[in-house]
Design a protein around this motif. Sequence first.
Motif, mmCIF file in Angstrom:
data_model
loop_
_atom_site.group_PDB
_atom_site.id
_atom_site.type_symbol
_atom_site.label_atom_id
_atom_site.label_comp_id
_atom_site.label_asym_id
_atom_site.label_seq_id
_atom_site.Cartn_x
_atom_site.Cartn_y
_atom_site.Cartn_z
ATOM 1 N N GLU A 89 0.798 -1.229 0.000
ATOM 2 C CA GLU A 89 0.000 0.000 0.000
ATOM 3 C C GLU A 89 0.836 1.288 0.000
ATOM 4 O OE1 GLU A 89 -4.190 1.252 1.859
ATOM 5 O OE2 GLU A 89 -2.665 0.748 3.353
ATOM 6 N N PRO A 90 1.855 1.448 0.840
ATOM 7 C CA PRO A 90 2.647 2.685 0.778
ATOM 8 C C PRO A 90 3.319 2.882 -0.586
ATOM 9 C CG PRO A 90 3.136 1.485 2.799
ATOM 10 C CD PRO A 90 2.291 0.578 1.946
ATOM 11 N N THR A 91 3.756 1.793 -1.201
ATOM 12 C CA THR A 91 4.358 1.891 -2.531
ATOM 13 C C THR A 91 3.325 2.342 -3.546
ATOM 14 O OG1 THR A 91 5.919 0.138 -1.977
ATOM 15 C CG2 THR A 91 5.613 0.608 -4.323
ATOM 16 N N PHE A 92 2.115 1.794 -3.464
ATOM 17 C CA PHE A 92 1.047 2.197 -4.375
ATOM 18 C C PHE A 92 0.798 3.702 -4.279
ATOM 19 C CE2 PHE A 92 -3.437 3.314 -4.863
ATOM 20 C CZ PHE A 92 -3.605 3.010 -6.191
ATOM 21 N N PHE A 93 0.660 4.219 -3.071
ATOM 22 C CA PHE A 93 0.386 5.644 -2.904
ATOM 23 C C PHE A 93 1.580 6.497 -3.327
ATOM 24 C CE2 PHE A 93 -3.051 4.107 -0.086
ATOM 25 C CZ PHE A 93 -4.102 4.757 -0.730
ATOM 26 N N GLU A 94 2.787 5.991 -3.145
ATOM 27 C CA GLU A 94 3.970 6.701 -3.615
ATOM 28 C C GLU A 94 3.985 6.768 -5.144
ATOM 29 O OE1 GLU A 94 7.588 8.823 -3.208
ATOM 30 O OE2 GLU A 94 6.028 8.341 -1.753
ATOM 31 N N VAL A 95 3.645 5.661 -5.800
ATOM 32 C CA VAL A 95 3.558 5.654 -7.266
ATOM 33 C C VAL A 95 2.482 6.632 -7.720
ATOM 34 C CG1 VAL A 95 2.915 4.263 -9.276
ATOM 35 C CG2 VAL A 95 4.507 3.344 -7.582
ATOM 36 N N ALA A 96 1.318 6.614 -7.071
ATOM 37 C CA ALA A 96 0.228 7.530 -7.441
ATOM 38 C C ALA A 96 0.674 8.985 -7.328
ATOM 39 C CB ALA A 96 -0.988 7.273 -6.553
ATOM 40 N N LYS A 97 1.470 9.286 -6.326
ATOM 41 C CA LYS A 97 1.982 10.648 -6.142
ATOM 42 C C LYS A 97 3.032 10.984 -7.196
ATOM 43 C CE LYS A 97 4.574 13.346 -2.796
ATOM 44 N NZ LYS A 97 5.313 13.288 -1.541
ATOM 45 N N LYS A 98 3.948 10.060 -7.430
ATOM 46 C CA LYS A 98 5.080 10.313 -8.330
ATOM 47 C C LYS A 98 4.667 10.474 -9.791
ATOM 48 C CE LYS A 98 8.796 9.712 -5.613
ATOM 49 N NZ LYS A 98 9.836 10.689 -5.439
ATOM 50 N N VAL A 99 3.596 9.819 -10.223
ATOM 51 C CA VAL A 99 3.204 9.949 -11.634
ATOM 52 C C VAL A 99 2.790 11.380 -11.962
ATOM 53 C CG1 VAL A 99 2.524 7.544 -11.898
ATOM 54 C CG2 VAL A 99 0.794 9.237 -11.330
#
Length: 127
Positions: A35-45
């Motif tokens: 989950e933290p990786t998912f939200f980090e990816v969502a932010k980084k895109v």
Amino acid sequence: LKTVVLERNSGHRGGKDNVFVVFYHPKCGHCRKFEPTFFEVAKKVREPPHSEALQNLAVARYNMGRGRLPSQARDLGIKVPGTPSLYFVQHEPSFRRSKYDGRRSTKDLLRWLEMEVTNTNTTSDSS
């Protein structure tokens, strides 16, 4: 996150032609770890340098704890044998989907998404 509809002809993707979707279960330990990786990816895109390449990408997740895989996803040939399952779905210029089976790090996911988005001439299915 906004609601994203995965139908082939849907206009409900926030104006985006591509979708990165994660199918997860809230009680799954792997999903909670991811989950933290998912939200980090969502932010980084949405941040440079990724934002330019991924500007036409919507990020979504689907809670498999609510029941079965939605019919729209099944109709697109998406299979979720376990969670989390990560997919890139391209709607335009032609439909295709690709399942991610690599390392679940932010860096690797962003690299894969950039590759998928720039690979718009491929019409084959890699799932």
